[in-house]
Enzyme design. Structure first.
Site, PDB file in Angstrom:
ATOM      1  N   GLU A   6      16.181 -18.399 -13.832  1.00 13.59           N
ATOM      2  CA  GLU A   6      14.677 -18.263 -14.427  1.00 13.59           C
ATOM      3  C   GLU A   6      15.003 -18.215 -15.988  1.00 13.59           C
ATOM      4  O   GLU A   6      13.814 -18.096 -16.861  1.00 13.59           O
ATOM      5  CB  GLU A   6      14.342 -16.828 -13.947  1.00 13.59           C
ATOM      6  CG  GLU A   6      13.740 -16.870 -12.431  1.00 13.59           C
ATOM      7  CD  GLU A   6      14.881 -17.137 -11.417  1.00 13.59           C
ATOM      8  OE1 GLU A   6      15.985 -17.024 -11.503  1.00 13.59           O
ATOM      9  OE2 GLU A   6      14.450 -17.911 -10.410  1.00 13.59           O
ATOM     10  N   GLU A  17      36.224 -12.514 -14.479  1.00 10.06           N
ATOM     11  CA  GLU A  17      35.958 -13.413 -15.218  1.00 10.06           C
ATOM     12  C   GLU A  17      35.097 -13.080 -16.620  1.00 10.06           C
ATOM     13  O   GLU A  17      33.908 -12.408 -16.369  1.00 10.06           O
ATOM     14  CB  GLU A  17      34.950 -14.361 -14.349  1.00 10.06           C
ATOM     15  CG  GLU A  17      34.322 -15.691 -15.315  1.00 10.06           C
ATOM     16  CD  GLU A  17      33.563 -16.553 -14.403  1.00 10.06           C
ATOM     17  OE1 GLU A  17      33.102 -16.161 -13.353  1.00 10.06           O
ATOM     18  OE2 GLU A  17      33.636 -17.875 -14.647  1.00 10.06           O
ATOM     19  N   GLY A  74      27.605 -20.108  -9.369  1.00 12.17           N
ATOM     20  CA  GLY A  74      27.268 -19.073  -9.943  1.00 12.17           C
ATOM     21  C   GLY A  74      28.422 -17.964  -9.777  1.00 12.17           C
ATOM     22  O   GLY A  74      29.560 -18.678  -9.502  1.00 12.17           O
ATOM     23  N   SER A  75      28.287 -16.751  -9.838  1.00 17.48           N
ATOM     24  CA  SER A  75      29.364 -15.870  -9.754  1.00 17.48           C
ATOM     25  C   SER A  75      29.956 -15.746  -8.110  1.00 17.48           C
ATOM     26  O   SER A  75      29.379 -16.170  -7.154  1.00 17.48           O
ATOM     27  CB  SER A  75      29.032 -14.418 -10.296  1.00 17.48           C
ATOM     28  OG  SER A  75      28.040 -13.970  -9.215  1.00 17.48           O
ATOM     29  N   TRP A  94      22.373 -20.625 -15.510  1.00 19.47           N
ATOM     30  CA  TRP A  94      21.809 -21.096 -16.748  1.00 19.47           C
ATOM     31  C   TRP A  94      22.518 -21.755 -17.918  1.00 19.47           C
ATOM     32  O   TRP A  94      22.078 -21.981 -18.895  1.00 19.47           O
ATOM     33  CB  TRP A  94      21.089 -19.502 -17.356  1.00 19.47           C
ATOM     34  CG  TRP A  94      21.906 -18.607 -17.055  1.00 19.47           C
ATOM     35  CD1 TRP A  94      21.760 -17.786 -16.027  1.00 19.47           C
ATOM     36  CD2 TRP A  94      23.333 -18.238 -17.880  1.00 19.47           C
ATOM     37  NE1 TRP A  94      23.043 -16.814 -15.845  1.00 19.47           N
ATOM     38  CE2 TRP A  94      23.937 -16.961 -17.050  1.00 19.47           C
ATOM     39  CE3 TRP A  94      23.940 -18.524 -18.889  1.00 19.47           C
ATOM     40  CZ2 TRP A  94      25.046 -16.571 -17.675  1.00 19.47           C
ATOM     41  CZ3 TRP A  94      25.015 -17.931 -19.289  1.00 19.47           C
ATOM     42  CH2 TRP A  94      25.728 -16.890 -18.805  1.00 19.47           C
ATOM     43  N   ASN A  95      24.050 -21.833 -17.495  1.00 18.97           N
ATOM     44  CA  ASN A  95      24.907 -21.850 -18.614  1.00 18.97           C
ATOM     45  C   ASN A  95      24.707 -23.482 -18.809  1.00 18.97           C
ATOM     46  O   ASN A  95      24.917 -23.884 -20.380  1.00 18.97           O
ATOM     47  CB  ASN A  95      26.380 -21.622 -18.302  1.00 18.97           C
ATOM     48  CG  ASN A  95      26.814 -22.018 -16.899  1.00 18.97           C
ATOM     49  OD1 ASN A  95      26.136 -22.530 -16.275  1.00 18.97           O
ATOM     50  ND2 ASN A  95      28.236 -22.128 -16.913  1.00 18.97           N
ATOM     51  N   GLU A 140      30.213 -23.516  -6.030  1.00 17.76           N
ATOM     52  CA  GLU A 140      30.831 -23.620  -7.407  1.00 17.76           C
ATOM     53  C   GLU A 140      30.972 -22.306  -7.829  1.00 17.76           C
ATOM     54  O   GLU A 140      29.948 -21.748  -8.383  1.00 17.76           O
ATOM     55  CB  GLU A 140      30.250 -24.567  -8.213  1.00 17.76           C
ATOM     56  CG  GLU A 140      30.104 -25.804  -7.491  1.00 17.76           C
ATOM     57  CD  GLU A 140      31.334 -26.808  -7.908  1.00 17.76           C
ATOM     58  OE1 GLU A 140      32.219 -26.207  -8.011  1.00 17.76           O
ATOM     59  OE2 GLU A 140      31.233 -27.928  -7.380  1.00 17.76           O
ATOM     60  N   LEU A 141      32.163 -21.523  -7.818  1.00 20.32           N
ATOM     61  CA  LEU A 141      31.921 -20.061  -8.131  1.00 20.32           C
ATOM     62  C   LEU A 141      32.773 -19.820  -9.439  1.00 20.32           C
ATOM     63  O   LEU A 141      33.168 -20.505 -10.267  1.00 20.32           O
ATOM     64  CB  LEU A 141      32.540 -19.186  -7.168  1.00 20.32           C
ATOM     65  CG  LEU A 141      31.773 -19.673  -5.693  1.00 20.32           C
ATOM     66  CD1 LEU A 141      32.193 -18.916  -4.594  1.00 20.32           C
ATOM     67  CD2 LEU A 141      30.200 -19.350  -5.750  1.00 20.32           C
ATOM     68  N   LYS A 174      16.179 -24.239  -7.068  1.00 15.95           N
ATOM     69  CA  LYS A 174      15.848 -23.085  -7.811  1.00 15.95           C
ATOM     70  C   LYS A 174      16.815 -22.925  -8.894  1.00 15.95           C
ATOM     71  O   LYS A 174      17.855 -22.351  -8.771  1.00 15.95           O
ATOM     72  CB  LYS A 174      15.879 -21.702  -6.876  1.00 15.95           C
ATOM     73  CG  LYS A 174      15.227 -20.359  -7.938  1.00 15.95           C
ATOM     74  CD  LYS A 174      15.751 -19.350  -7.219  1.00 15.95           C
ATOM     75  CE  LYS A 174      17.159 -18.835  -7.844  1.00 15.95           C
ATOM     76  NZ  LYS A 174      17.193 -18.629  -9.388  1.00 15.95           N
ATOM     77  N   CYS A 224      32.340 -22.147 -16.661  1.00 17.21           N
ATOM     78  CA  CYS A 224      33.214 -21.703 -15.479  1.00 17.21           C
ATOM     79  C   CYS A 224      34.740 -22.159 -15.678  1.00 17.21           C
ATOM     80  O   CYS A 224      35.625 -21.689 -15.139  1.00 17.21           O
ATOM     81  CB  CYS A 224      32.715 -22.102 -14.153  1.00 17.21           C
ATOM     82  SG  CYS A 224      32.137 -23.652 -13.974  1.00 17.21           S
TER      83      CYS A 224
HETATM   84  P1  NAD Z   1      24.624 -12.856 -11.892  1.00 18.88           P
HETATM   85  O1  NAD Z   1      25.968 -12.995 -10.879  1.00 18.88           O
HETATM   86  O2  NAD Z   1      23.437 -11.966 -11.225  1.00 18.88           O
HETATM   87  O3  NAD Z   1      23.877 -14.510 -11.452  1.00 18.88           O
HETATM   88  C1  NAD Z   1      24.494 -15.550 -11.629  1.00 18.88           C
HETATM   89  C2  NAD Z   1      23.573 -16.831 -11.244  1.00 18.88           C
HETATM   90  O4  NAD Z   1      23.184 -16.578  -9.746  1.00 18.88           O
HETATM   91  C3  NAD Z   1      22.192 -16.710 -11.970  1.00 18.88           C
HETATM   92  O5  NAD Z   1      22.033 -18.212 -12.174  1.00 18.88           O
HETATM   93  C4  NAD Z   1      21.312 -16.218 -11.083  1.00 18.88           C
HETATM   94  O6  NAD Z   1      20.123 -16.457 -11.014  1.00 18.88           O
HETATM   95  C5  NAD Z   1      21.799 -16.415  -9.620  1.00 18.88           C
HETATM   96  N1  NAD Z   1      21.731 -15.430  -8.663  1.00 18.88           N
HETATM   97  C6  NAD Z   1      21.821 -14.122  -8.645  1.00 18.88           C
HETATM   98  N2  NAD Z   1      21.786 -13.364  -7.608  1.00 18.88           N
HETATM   99  C7  NAD Z   1      21.173 -14.496  -6.646  1.00 18.88           C
HETATM  100  C8  NAD Z   1      20.706 -14.339  -5.490  1.00 18.88           C
HETATM  101  N3  NAD Z   1      20.715 -13.268  -4.874  1.00 18.88           N
HETATM  102  N4  NAD Z   1      20.319 -15.560  -4.948  1.00 18.88           N
HETATM  103  C9  NAD Z   1      20.277 -16.823  -5.670  1.00 18.88           C
HETATM  104  N5  NAD Z   1      20.891 -16.807  -6.935  1.00 18.88           N
HETATM  105  C10 NAD Z   1      21.095 -15.708  -7.347  1.00 18.88           C
HETATM  106  O7  NAD Z   1      25.086 -12.864 -13.098  1.00 18.88           O
HETATM  107  P2  NAD Z   1      24.432 -13.353 -14.436  1.00 18.88           P
HETATM  108  O8  NAD Z   1      24.416 -12.180 -15.302  1.00 18.88           O
HETATM  109  O9  NAD Z   1      23.355 -14.197 -14.606  1.00 18.88           O
HETATM  110  O10 NAD Z   1      25.786 -14.484 -15.121  1.00 18.88           O
HETATM  111  C11 NAD Z   1      27.082 -13.777 -14.990  1.00 18.88           C
HETATM  112  C12 NAD Z   1      28.159 -14.084 -14.035  1.00 18.88           C
HETATM  113  O11 NAD Z   1      27.734 -15.225 -13.411  1.00 18.88           O
HETATM  114  C13 NAD Z   1      29.360 -14.501 -15.008  1.00 18.88           C
HETATM  115  O12 NAD Z   1      30.180 -13.404 -14.857  1.00 18.88           O
HETATM  116  C14 NAD Z   1      29.939 -15.809 -13.933  1.00 18.88           C
HETATM  117  O13 NAD Z   1      30.836 -15.433 -13.333  1.00 18.88           O
HETATM  118  C15 NAD Z   1      28.783 -16.206 -13.160  1.00 18.88           C
HETATM  119  N6  NAD Z   1      28.113 -17.436 -13.610  1.00 18.88           N
HETATM  120  C16 NAD Z   1      28.879 -18.662 -13.457  1.00 18.88           C
HETATM  121  C17 NAD Z   1      28.374 -19.775 -13.580  1.00 18.88           C
HETATM  122  C18 NAD Z   1      29.352 -20.773 -13.074  1.00 18.88           C
HETATM  123  O14 NAD Z   1      29.102 -22.071 -13.703  1.00 18.88           O
HETATM  124  N7  NAD Z   1      30.236 -20.899 -12.318  1.00 18.88           N
HETATM  125  C19 NAD Z   1      27.398 -19.977 -14.301  1.00 18.88           C
HETATM  126  C20 NAD Z   1      26.758 -18.846 -14.546  1.00 18.88           C
HETATM  127  C21 NAD Z   1      27.044 -17.734 -14.118  1.00 18.88           C
END
Ligand code: NAD
Length: 476
Positions: A178, A381, A228-229, A151-152, A250-251, A175, A284
């Site tokens: 949300e 992070e 994502g994370s 989402w960022n 890309e984590l 996907k 990130c």
């Molecule tokens: P989160 O770890 O729950 O989700 C991160 C992202 O992954 C979200 O977009 C979420 O929809 C997706 N996601 C979560 N579980 C998933 C699954 N089982 N299958 C597919 N997608 C899934 O945490 P959050 O609260 O949404 O974000 C916080 C953390 O996420 C941050 O601390 C950061 O580390 C990481 N993040 C990283 C980026 C990046 O650009 N690397 C972007 C957004 C969030």
């Protein structure tokens, strides 16, 4: 007045919503108000999307470079025309300032234009063989891609996830998060309106774990692309491993910034403070751990905190806002807990350190100094508006601190010493390094990390190569 649009999934070019599907309330992070209800996929939706993606791949893999380039160029043109609308919607659902959202649209346009050119450059090679024999190496699209965008960067992340597979001749099921569906749908719509066959790119939403398990269990999907994370990335990589699917991950990161005493401190501070609080720190590649040489430490932390306190935090649509809200209440709680723990462990709170108001998800630009290395925030992070400023003595100790964590996404260094610049370039363990600059990306530059920050790249020729497999053909 630009309205927030009605939400749906896009499966085989059709807007899919309603029926017995569950929904997710999309919030405006500046107010906490509900913007719309997003339909969530059930198993039948995902099966349909998979079937369509298989057909879409059979069709799109046979497209010519010119057809792919025309779609990407056409989508870039439409994004330029729709820039204000897309940027506005992104602010409503994600929170960043309107000027940042406009820049994000511009970056996406640049990426689509770059990828349009890359469609003509997916060269193979001919090997030297005895007369009568011919051996060639060709690159072919890997297959249908399952792509998960966070989402960022609600415009740029979906743009990356869609652009590379389309340039390579793959189909893709996206996907997006949300939290920010309308921006992703707007990007996809530009591609469809530019002539992309509907089966080549689709958008689903759902309960993330349900969607990823369902898509990654299918043999139709040949590649996973995730941003994502690190925790979620590790989980998805394991799911992909069962079927040996290709992955681009890309984590997370924990950006170190080395500041040596031989720099123009005011210039550096002006640059790094605005870079730190861009998108409220939810980036990130955000600079996070400021590793400052002791001779300039006091001036650096004082100048940083003063600038952070002077930033105007507010609704991203207000023209004077410099920092918007965090995107969801989870981030506010997570940041607040990390800051409180750090202070309890002995960190000095130099600025911020608290929520702003009770409406929306605002958190004050925060600066901590002298945070013990053992504090959670020095190791996890933060992904928010927090700068961590610590004092170090000498280049070796500073490099050691930069490389201390298992992350390696973006790193920055500020020094006027040319020989030192080369040593830093060689010794810092990172996917991207900015020396005397925060400009570490670009449509033509590979974007990706090492160690726990993931593997593979987006953007640049590498972004398209990541959606191709290599075949060697030997003819006797
Ligand atoms: P989160 O770890 O729950 O989700 C991160 C992202 O992954 C979200 O977009 C979420 O929809 C997706 N996601 C979560 N579980 C998933 C699954 N089982 N299958 C597919 N997608 C899934 O945490 P959050 O609260 O949404 O974000 C916080 C953390 O996420 C941050 O601390 C950061 O580390 C990481 N993040 C990283 C980026 C990046 O650009 N690397 C972007 C957004 C969030």
């Amino acid at each position: 007045m630009i309205q927030y649009p009605a939400l749906s999934m896009i499966i085989d070019g059709e807007c899919v919503s309603g029926g017995t599907r569950r929904t997710h309330a999309v919030l405006n992070p500046a107010t906490g108000e509900v913007l719309g209800q997003l339909p969530l996929a059930d198993a039948a939706d995902l099966d349909r999307a998979l079937e369509v993606a298989a057909a879409g791949f059979r069709l799109w893999r046979r497209s010519t470079p010119q057809q792919r380039a025309d779609v990407l160029q056409g989508a870039a043109r439409l994004m330029r025309e729709r820039c204000e609308e897309i940027a506005h919607v992104a602010v409503l659902e994600q929170g960043k300032t309107l000027s940042e959202a406009r820049v994000e649209v511009g970056m996406n346009i640049g990426l689509f234009e770059f990828y349009a050119g890359e469609c003509f450059r997916l060269y193979g090679r001919a090997l030297v063989r005895p007369e009568g024999m011919r051996s060639t190496v060709v690159h072919e699209p890997v297959g249908p891609v399952a792509a998960f965008a966070p989402w960022n960067f609600p415009i740029g992340n979906p743009g990356r996830k869609l652009g590379a597979p389309i340039a390579a001749g793959c189909s893709v099921i996206l996907k997006a998060a949300e939290e920010t569906p309308a921006s992703a749908l707007a990007v996809l719509q530009c591609l469809l309106d530019a002539g992309l066959p509907p089966a080549a790119a689709q958008a689903v939403f759902g309960v993330p774990d349900e969607v990823s398990r369902h898509l990654l269990a299918s043999p139709v999907i040949r590649k996973l692309s995730f941003t994502g994370s690190t925790t979620v990335g590790r989980h998805l990589a394991k799911l992909a491993a069962d079927d040996l699917k290709r992955t681009t991950m890309e984590l997370g990161g924990h950006g170190p910034v080395l500041v040596f005493a031989d720099v123009d401190l005011d210039r550096v501070l002006d640059t790094v403070v605005s870079h730190k609080y861009r998108n409220a720190g939810q980036v990130c590649v955000s600079p996070t751990r400021f590793i400052v040489e002791d001779a300039v430490f006091e001036d650096f932390r004082e100048g940083f905190a003063r600038r952070a306190r002077g930033l105007k935090v507010g609704d991203g649509l207000a023209p004077d806002s410099q920092v918007g809200p965090l995107t969801n209440p989870r981030r506010v709680e997570a940041i607040d807990a990390l800051v409180r723990e750090a202070v309890a462990a002995g960190a000095r709170l130099e600025a911020g350190g608290e929520r702003i108001g009770n409406r929306g998800f605002f958190y004050a630009p925060t600066v901590l100094s002298d945070t013990p290395l053992s504090a959670r925030i020095m190791n996890e992070e933060p992904f928010g508006p927090v700068a961590l400023i610590n004092r170090f003595s000498g280049e070796e100790a500073m490099i050691e601190e930069a490389n201390r964590l298992p992350y390696g996404l973006a790193a920055y260094a500020w020094t006027g010493d040319g020989a030192r610049q080369k040593r830093l370039a060689a010794q810092i363990e990172t996917g991207m390094l900015g020396i005397n600059t925060t400009m570490i990306g670009g449509a033509d530059a590979p974007f990706g990390g090492v160690k726990w920050s993931g593997h593979g790249h987006e953007d640049g020729p590498e972004g398209v190569m990541a959606c191709l497999v290599t075949k060697a053909v030997h003819e006797g």
